[in-house]
Design a protein around this motif. Structure first.
Motif, PDB file in Angstrom:
ATOM      1  N   ALA A  19      -4.927  -0.371  -1.362  1.00  0.00           N
ATOM      2  CA  ALA A  19      -5.521  -1.589  -1.908  1.00  0.00           C
ATOM      3  C   ALA A  19      -4.597  -2.781  -1.707  1.00  0.00           C
ATOM      4  CB  ALA A  19      -5.815  -1.403  -3.400  1.00  0.00           C
ATOM      5  N   ARG A  20      -3.392  -2.549  -1.178  1.00  0.00           N
ATOM      6  CA  ARG A  20      -2.436  -3.639  -0.940  1.00  0.00           C
ATOM      7  C   ARG A  20      -2.804  -4.312   0.374  1.00  0.00           C
ATOM      8  NH1 ARG A  20       3.257  -1.343  -3.190  1.00  0.00           N
ATOM      9  NH2 ARG A  20       3.883  -3.441  -2.581  1.00  0.00           N
ATOM     10  N   THR A  21      -3.131  -5.590   0.308  1.00  0.00           N
ATOM     11  CA  THR A  21      -3.662  -6.283   1.490  1.00  0.00           C
ATOM     12  C   THR A  21      -2.805  -7.458   1.944  1.00  0.00           C
ATOM     13  OG1 THR A  21      -5.050  -7.677   0.074  1.00  0.00           O
ATOM     14  CG2 THR A  21      -6.036  -5.640   0.920  1.00  0.00           C
ATOM     15  N   GLU A  22      -1.643  -7.679   1.311  1.00  0.00           N
ATOM     16  CA  GLU A  22      -0.776  -8.768   1.730  1.00  0.00           C
ATOM     17  C   GLU A  22      -0.204  -8.491   3.121  1.00  0.00           C
ATOM     18  OE1 GLU A  22      -0.269 -11.625   0.139  1.00  0.00           O
ATOM     19  OE2 GLU A  22      -1.690 -10.963  -1.408  1.00  0.00           O
ATOM     20  N   GLU A  23       0.029  -9.547   3.877  1.00  0.00           N
ATOM     21  CA  GLU A  23       0.561  -9.392   5.230  1.00  0.00           C
ATOM     22  C   GLU A  23       1.899  -8.656   5.215  1.00  0.00           C
ATOM     23  OE1 GLU A  23       0.988 -12.195   9.106  1.00  0.00           O
ATOM     24  OE2 GLU A  23       1.980 -12.929   7.310  1.00  0.00           O
ATOM     25  N   ALA A  24       2.745  -8.970   4.222  1.00  0.00           N
ATOM     26  CA  ALA A  24       4.051  -8.306   4.143  1.00  0.00           C
ATOM     27  C   ALA A  24       3.901  -6.800   3.967  1.00  0.00           C
ATOM     28  CB  ALA A  24       4.865  -8.896   2.994  1.00  0.00           C
ATOM     29  N   ASP A  25       2.889  -6.379   3.196  1.00  0.00           N
ATOM     30  CA  ASP A  25       2.651  -4.953   3.002  1.00  0.00           C
ATOM     31  C   ASP A  25       2.249  -4.289   4.319  1.00  0.00           C
ATOM     32  OD1 ASP A  25       3.194  -5.023   0.248  1.00  0.00           O
ATOM     33  OD2 ASP A  25       1.151  -5.651  -0.195  1.00  0.00           O
ATOM     34  N   LYS A  26       1.388  -4.968   5.072  1.00  0.00           N
ATOM     35  CA  LYS A  26       0.952  -4.422   6.357  1.00  0.00           C
ATOM     36  C   LYS A  26       2.141  -4.291   7.313  1.00  0.00           C
ATOM     37  CE  LYS A  26      -3.781  -6.219   6.104  1.00  0.00           C
ATOM     38  NZ  LYS A  26      -4.814  -7.042   6.780  1.00  0.00           N
ATOM     39  N   ILE A  27       2.983  -5.311   7.353  1.00  0.00           N
ATOM     40  CA  ILE A  27       4.145  -5.273   8.239  1.00  0.00           C
ATOM     41  C   ILE A  27       5.091  -4.153   7.829  1.00  0.00           C
ATOM     42  CG2 ILE A  27       6.218  -6.540   8.935  1.00  0.00           C
ATOM     43  CD1 ILE A  27       4.539  -9.094   8.829  1.00  0.00           C
ATOM     44  N   ASN A  28       5.296  -3.980   6.514  1.00  0.00           N
ATOM     45  CA  ASN A  28       6.144  -2.877   6.042  1.00  0.00           C
ATOM     46  C   ASN A  28       5.569  -1.531   6.471  1.00  0.00           C
ATOM     47  OD1 ASN A  28       8.060  -4.465   4.789  1.00  0.00           O
ATOM     48  ND2 ASN A  28       7.008  -4.457   2.806  1.00  0.00           N
ATOM     49  N   GLY A  29       4.244  -1.417   6.417  1.00  0.00           N
ATOM     50  CA  GLY A  29       3.605  -0.176   6.839  1.00  0.00           C
ATOM     51  C   GLY A  29       3.813   0.105   8.314  1.00  0.00           C
ATOM     52  N   PHE A  30       3.594  -0.903   9.144  1.00  0.00           N
ATOM     53  CA  PHE A  30       3.782  -0.706  10.586  1.00  0.00           C
ATOM     54  C   PHE A  30       5.248  -0.455  10.914  1.00  0.00           C
ATOM     55  CE2 PHE A  30      -0.323  -3.106  10.936  1.00  0.00           C
ATOM     56  CZ  PHE A  30      -1.036  -2.082  11.532  1.00  0.00           C
ATOM     57  N   ILE A  83      -6.002   0.685   6.600  1.00  0.00           N
ATOM     58  CA  ILE A  83      -7.347   0.462   6.076  1.00  0.00           C
ATOM     59  C   ILE A  83      -7.242   0.025   4.617  1.00  0.00           C
ATOM     60  CG2 ILE A  83      -9.617   1.446   5.621  1.00  0.00           C
ATOM     61  CD1 ILE A  83      -9.175   3.432   7.785  1.00  0.00           C
ATOM     62  N   SER A  84      -7.824  -1.124   4.321  1.00  0.00           N
ATOM     63  CA  SER A  84      -7.794  -1.643   2.956  1.00  0.00           C
ATOM     64  C   SER A  84      -8.913  -1.037   2.123  1.00  0.00           C
ATOM     65  CB  SER A  84      -7.931  -3.168   2.970  1.00  0.00           C
ATOM     66  OG  SER A  84      -6.868  -3.760   3.697  1.00  0.00           O
ATOM     67  N   LYS A  85      -8.581  -0.656   0.888  1.00  0.00           N
ATOM     68  CA  LYS A  85      -9.587  -0.156  -0.056  1.00  0.00           C
ATOM     69  C   LYS A  85     -10.285  -1.341  -0.712  1.00  0.00           C
ATOM     70  CE  LYS A  85      -6.967   4.007  -1.341  1.00  0.00           C
ATOM     71  NZ  LYS A  85      -6.296   4.695  -2.457  1.00  0.00           N
ATOM     72  N   PRO A  86     -11.579  -1.242  -1.001  1.00  0.00           N
ATOM     73  CA  PRO A  86     -12.460  -0.113  -0.642  1.00  0.00           C
ATOM     74  C   PRO A  86     -12.877  -0.183   0.823  1.00  0.00           C
ATOM     75  CG  PRO A  86     -13.715  -1.827  -1.737  1.00  0.00           C
ATOM     76  CD  PRO A  86     -12.283  -2.279  -1.766  1.00  0.00           C
ATOM     77  N   PHE A  87     -13.170   0.972   1.403  1.00  0.00           N
ATOM     78  CA  PHE A  87     -13.577   1.025   2.806  1.00  0.00           C
ATOM     79  C   PHE A  87     -14.839   1.869   2.909  1.00  0.00           C
ATOM     80  CE2 PHE A  87     -10.381   4.246   1.917  1.00  0.00           C
ATOM     81  CZ  PHE A  87     -11.039   5.417   2.276  1.00  0.00           C
ATOM     82  N   SER A  88     -15.580   1.674   3.975  1.00  0.00           N
ATOM     83  CA  SER A  88     -16.803   2.440   4.189  1.00  0.00           C
ATOM     84  C   SER A  88     -16.497   3.671   5.028  1.00  0.00           C
ATOM     85  CB  SER A  88     -17.849   1.588   4.903  1.00  0.00           C
ATOM     86  OG  SER A  88     -17.455   1.347   6.247  1.00  0.00           O
ATOM     87  N   PRO A  89     -17.260   4.747   4.883  1.00  0.00           N
ATOM     88  CA  PRO A  89     -17.072   5.922   5.735  1.00  0.00           C
ATOM     89  C   PRO A  89     -17.207   5.583   7.216  1.00  0.00           C
ATOM     90  CG  PRO A  89     -18.448   6.477   3.849  1.00  0.00           C
ATOM     91  CD  PRO A  89     -18.262   4.982   3.821  1.00  0.00           C
TER      92      PRO A  89
END
Length: 230
Positions: free
Chosen positions: A83-94, A102-108
Protein backbone atom coordinates in the motif's frame (compact mmCIF):
# COMPACT_ATOMS: atom_id res chain seq x y z
CA UNK A 1 2.68 -25.18 -14.57
CA UNK A 2 4.49 -22.20 -13.04
CA UNK A 3 4.98 -22.29 -9.29
CA UNK A 4 4.47 -18.97 -7.51
CA UNK A 5 5.02 -18.21 -3.83
CA UNK A 6 2.92 -15.47 -2.20
CA UNK A 7 4.35 -14.07 1.04
CA UNK A 8 1.47 -12.13 2.59
CA UNK A 9 0.21 -12.03 6.18
CA UNK A 10 -3.39 -11.10 5.29
CA UNK A 11 -5.37 -14.28 4.68
CA UNK A 12 -8.09 -12.60 2.52
CA UNK A 13 -5.44 -11.36 0.07
CA UNK A 14 -3.79 -14.77 -0.09
CA UNK A 15 -7.18 -16.37 -0.75
CA UNK A 16 -7.99 -13.90 -3.53
CA UNK A 17 -4.60 -14.33 -5.19
CA UNK A 18 -4.74 -18.11 -4.85
CA UNK A 19 -8.17 -18.23 -6.48
CA UNK A 20 -7.20 -15.91 -9.36
CA UNK A 21 -3.88 -17.57 -10.14
CA UNK A 22 -5.21 -21.12 -9.79
CA UNK A 23 -7.88 -20.32 -12.37
CA UNK A 24 -5.14 -19.02 -14.66
CA UNK A 25 -3.24 -22.30 -14.41
CA UNK A 26 -0.58 -21.41 -11.84
CA UNK A 27 0.47 -23.51 -8.88
CA UNK A 28 0.54 -21.41 -5.72
CA UNK A 29 2.23 -21.85 -2.34
CA UNK A 30 1.67 -19.51 0.59
CA UNK A 31 3.58 -18.02 3.51
CA UNK A 32 2.50 -15.51 6.15
CA UNK A 33 6.00 -14.41 7.25
CA UNK A 34 9.69 -14.69 6.40
CA UNK A 35 10.22 -17.94 8.31
CA UNK A 36 7.40 -19.67 6.43
CA UNK A 37 8.69 -18.19 3.17
CA UNK A 38 12.10 -19.82 3.63
CA UNK A 39 10.42 -23.12 4.46
CA UNK A 40 8.36 -22.98 1.26
CA UNK A 41 11.41 -22.06 -0.84
CA UNK A 42 13.29 -25.05 0.62
CA UNK A 43 10.31 -27.32 -0.03
CA UNK A 44 9.86 -26.25 -3.65
CA UNK A 45 11.80 -23.44 -5.30
CA UNK A 46 9.31 -20.96 -6.81
CA UNK A 47 9.67 -19.40 -10.25
CA UNK A 48 8.38 -16.08 -8.90
CA UNK A 49 7.61 -14.56 -5.50
CA UNK A 50 4.79 -12.13 -4.68
CA UNK A 51 6.09 -10.27 -1.63
CA UNK A 52 4.10 -8.13 0.79
CA UNK A 53 6.10 -5.22 2.20
CA UNK A 54 4.54 -5.01 5.68
CA UNK A 55 5.14 -8.51 7.03
CA UNK A 56 5.23 -9.27 10.77
CA UNK A 57 8.75 -9.63 12.09
CA UNK A 58 11.16 -9.29 9.18
CA UNK A 59 9.51 -7.03 6.60
CA UNK A 60 9.30 -7.89 2.92
CA UNK A 61 12.01 -5.44 1.86
CA UNK A 62 14.58 -6.97 4.20
CA UNK A 63 13.54 -10.45 3.08
CA UNK A 64 14.15 -9.45 -0.55
CA UNK A 65 17.61 -8.15 0.39
CA UNK A 66 18.46 -11.46 2.07
CA UNK A 67 17.24 -13.46 -0.92
CA UNK A 68 19.41 -11.27 -3.15
CA UNK A 69 22.49 -12.05 -1.06
CA UNK A 70 21.95 -15.80 -1.42
CA UNK A 71 23.30 -17.33 -4.65
CA UNK A 72 20.55 -19.96 -4.52
CA UNK A 73 17.70 -17.44 -4.49
CA UNK A 74 18.97 -14.19 -6.00
CA UNK A 75 17.69 -15.03 -9.48
CA UNK A 76 14.09 -15.64 -8.34
CA UNK A 77 12.08 -12.64 -9.61
CA UNK A 78 10.08 -10.74 -7.00
CA UNK A 79 6.97 -8.58 -7.38
CA UNK A 80 6.33 -6.37 -4.36
CA UNK A 81 2.74 -5.98 -3.13
CA UNK A 82 2.22 -2.92 -0.96
CA UNK A 83 0.00 0.00 0.00
CA UNK A 84 3.10 2.25 0.10
CA UNK A 85 2.97 4.34 -3.07
CA UNK A 86 5.55 7.09 -2.50
CA UNK A 87 8.27 7.36 -5.12
CA UNK A 88 10.96 6.88 -2.46
CA UNK A 89 9.35 3.58 -1.43
CA UNK A 90 9.35 2.36 -5.03
CA UNK A 91 13.00 3.31 -5.47
CA UNK A 92 13.92 1.52 -2.23
CA UNK A 93 12.12 -1.56 -3.52
CA UNK A 94 13.93 -1.56 -6.85
CA UNK A 95 17.26 -0.89 -5.13
CA UNK A 96 16.61 -3.94 -2.95
CA UNK A 97 16.23 -6.09 -6.05
CA UNK A 98 12.52 -6.36 -6.85
CA UNK A 99 11.42 -6.76 -10.46
CA UNK A 100 8.04 -5.04 -10.28
CA UNK A 101 5.81 -3.15 -7.88
CA UNK A 102 2.02 -3.41 -7.46
CA UNK A 103 0.14 -0.94 -5.28
CA UNK A 104 -2.74 -2.17 -3.12
CA UNK A 105 -5.57 -2.48 -3.84
CA UNK A 106 -4.98 -4.24 -7.15
CA UNK A 107 -7.19 -6.23 -9.50
CA UNK A 108 -6.58 -9.90 -10.34
CA UNK A 109 -6.29 -8.89 -14.02
CA UNK A 110 -3.46 -6.43 -13.31
CA UNK A 111 -1.68 -8.95 -11.09
CA UNK A 112 -1.89 -11.63 -13.75
CA UNK A 113 -0.58 -9.26 -16.45
CA UNK A 114 2.42 -8.26 -14.36
CA UNK A 115 3.24 -11.87 -13.43
CA UNK A 116 3.12 -12.95 -17.06
CA UNK A 117 5.35 -10.03 -18.08
CA UNK A 118 7.99 -10.84 -15.44
CA UNK A 119 7.95 -14.56 -16.31
CA UNK A 120 8.38 -13.73 -20.03
CA UNK A 121 11.41 -11.61 -19.23
CA UNK A 122 12.89 -14.36 -17.05
CA UNK A 123 12.34 -17.06 -19.66
CA UNK A 124 13.83 -14.89 -22.40
CA UNK A 125 16.96 -14.12 -20.40
CA UNK A 126 17.42 -17.84 -19.60
CA UNK A 127 16.98 -19.07 -23.18
CA UNK A 128 19.33 -22.05 -23.82
CA UNK A 129 20.48 -20.61 -27.16
CA UNK A 130 22.23 -17.68 -25.46
CA UNK A 131 25.94 -17.47 -26.13
CA UNK A 132 28.61 -16.15 -23.71
CA UNK A 133 29.47 -12.48 -24.17
CA UNK A 134 32.88 -10.90 -23.57
CA UNK A 135 34.19 -7.36 -23.90
CA UNK A 136 37.68 -6.58 -22.64
CA UNK A 137 37.51 -7.16 -18.86
CA UNK A 138 33.83 -8.15 -18.69
CA UNK A 139 32.44 -11.66 -19.29
CA UNK A 140 28.78 -12.73 -19.14
CA UNK A 141 27.55 -16.32 -19.39
CA UNK A 142 23.76 -16.46 -19.86
CA UNK A 143 23.55 -20.21 -19.21
CA UNK A 144 25.26 -20.15 -15.81
CA UNK A 145 23.86 -16.67 -15.06
CA UNK A 146 27.34 -15.45 -14.07
CA UNK A 147 29.15 -12.19 -14.72
CA UNK A 148 32.85 -11.76 -14.07
CA UNK A 149 35.03 -8.67 -14.22
CA UNK A 150 38.78 -9.20 -14.31
CA UNK A 151 38.16 -12.84 -13.25
CA UNK A 152 36.10 -11.77 -10.20
CA UNK A 153 32.45 -12.85 -10.09
CA UNK A 154 29.96 -10.03 -9.70
CA UNK A 155 26.60 -10.19 -7.97
CA UNK A 156 23.60 -9.02 -9.98
CA UNK A 157 19.86 -9.18 -9.52
CA UNK A 158 17.87 -10.65 -12.43
CA UNK A 159 16.90 -7.23 -13.78
CA UNK A 160 20.49 -5.92 -13.86
CA UNK A 161 21.59 -9.17 -15.46
CA UNK A 162 19.03 -8.83 -18.27
CA UNK A 163 19.93 -5.19 -18.80
CA UNK A 164 23.66 -5.89 -18.96
CA UNK A 165 23.11 -8.83 -21.32
CA UNK A 166 21.09 -6.65 -23.68
CA UNK A 167 23.77 -3.95 -23.61
CA UNK A 168 26.53 -6.47 -24.33
CA UNK A 169 24.53 -7.95 -27.19
CA UNK A 170 24.22 -4.47 -28.72
CA UNK A 171 27.44 -2.56 -28.00
CA UNK A 172 28.12 1.01 -29.15
CA UNK A 173 24.43 1.71 -29.81
CA UNK A 174 22.38 4.31 -27.98
CA UNK A 175 19.05 3.21 -26.54
CA UNK A 176 16.37 5.41 -25.00
CA UNK A 177 14.76 4.48 -21.69
CA UNK A 178 11.66 3.36 -23.59
CA UNK A 179 13.72 1.10 -25.86
CA UNK A 180 15.50 -0.43 -22.87
CA UNK A 181 12.16 -1.07 -21.17
CA UNK A 182 10.83 -2.78 -24.29
CA UNK A 183 13.92 -4.91 -24.86
CA UNK A 184 15.22 -5.69 -21.37
CA UNK A 185 11.88 -5.67 -19.53
CA UNK A 186 9.46 -6.58 -22.33
CA UNK A 187 6.63 -4.75 -24.05
CA UNK A 188 3.38 -3.97 -22.24
CA UNK A 189 5.14 -3.94 -18.88
CA UNK A 190 3.81 -1.51 -16.28
CA UNK A 191 7.14 0.07 -15.33
CA UNK A 192 8.01 3.76 -15.31
CA UNK A 193 10.88 4.95 -17.51
CA UNK A 194 12.71 6.34 -14.44
CA UNK A 195 13.02 2.74 -13.26
CA UNK A 196 15.72 2.35 -15.92
CA UNK A 197 17.84 5.01 -14.18
CA UNK A 198 17.66 3.10 -10.90
CA UNK A 199 18.92 -0.12 -12.47
CA UNK A 200 21.61 1.71 -14.47
CA UNK A 201 22.88 3.16 -11.18
CA UNK A 202 22.96 -0.30 -9.59
CA UNK A 203 24.74 -1.73 -12.62
CA UNK A 204 27.44 0.95 -12.51
CA UNK A 205 27.84 0.47 -8.76
CA UNK A 206 28.58 -3.24 -9.29
CA UNK A 207 31.14 -2.45 -12.01
CA UNK A 208 32.81 0.43 -10.15
CA UNK A 209 35.14 -1.63 -7.89
CA UNK A 210 36.76 -2.99 -11.05
CA UNK A 211 37.14 0.40 -12.72
CA UNK A 212 34.77 -0.40 -15.59
CA UNK A 213 31.64 1.54 -14.62
CA UNK A 214 32.33 3.73 -17.66
CA UNK A 215 31.21 0.82 -19.87
CA UNK A 216 27.64 2.04 -19.20
CA UNK A 217 27.55 5.54 -20.69
CA UNK A 218 24.92 8.26 -20.49
CA UNK A 219 24.19 10.00 -23.76
CA UNK A 220 22.59 13.30 -22.77
CA UNK A 221 19.13 13.76 -24.21
CA UNK A 222 19.16 10.32 -25.86
CA UNK A 223 19.60 7.49 -23.36
CA UNK A 224 22.34 5.00 -22.58
CA UNK A 225 25.06 3.14 -24.44
CA UNK A 226 27.34 0.19 -23.65
CA UNK A 227 30.88 0.68 -24.88
CA UNK A 228 34.24 -0.43 -23.45
CA UNK A 229 35.78 2.61 -25.15
CA UNK A 230 35.71 5.90 -23.25
Amino acid sequence: MHNILIVEDEQPIRTMVNFALSRAGFELSEAANAEQAYAEIDRKRPELILMDWMLPGMNGLELVRRLQRDANTRDIPVIMLTARTEEADKINGFNAGIDDYISKPFSPAELLARIQAVLRRTQTSNAPTNQPLEYEHLFLDPLSHRVTAKSTELEFGPTEFRLLKFFMQHPDRVYSREQLLNNAWGRNVYVEERTVDVHILRLRKALAPHGIEHYIQTVRGAGYRFSPSV
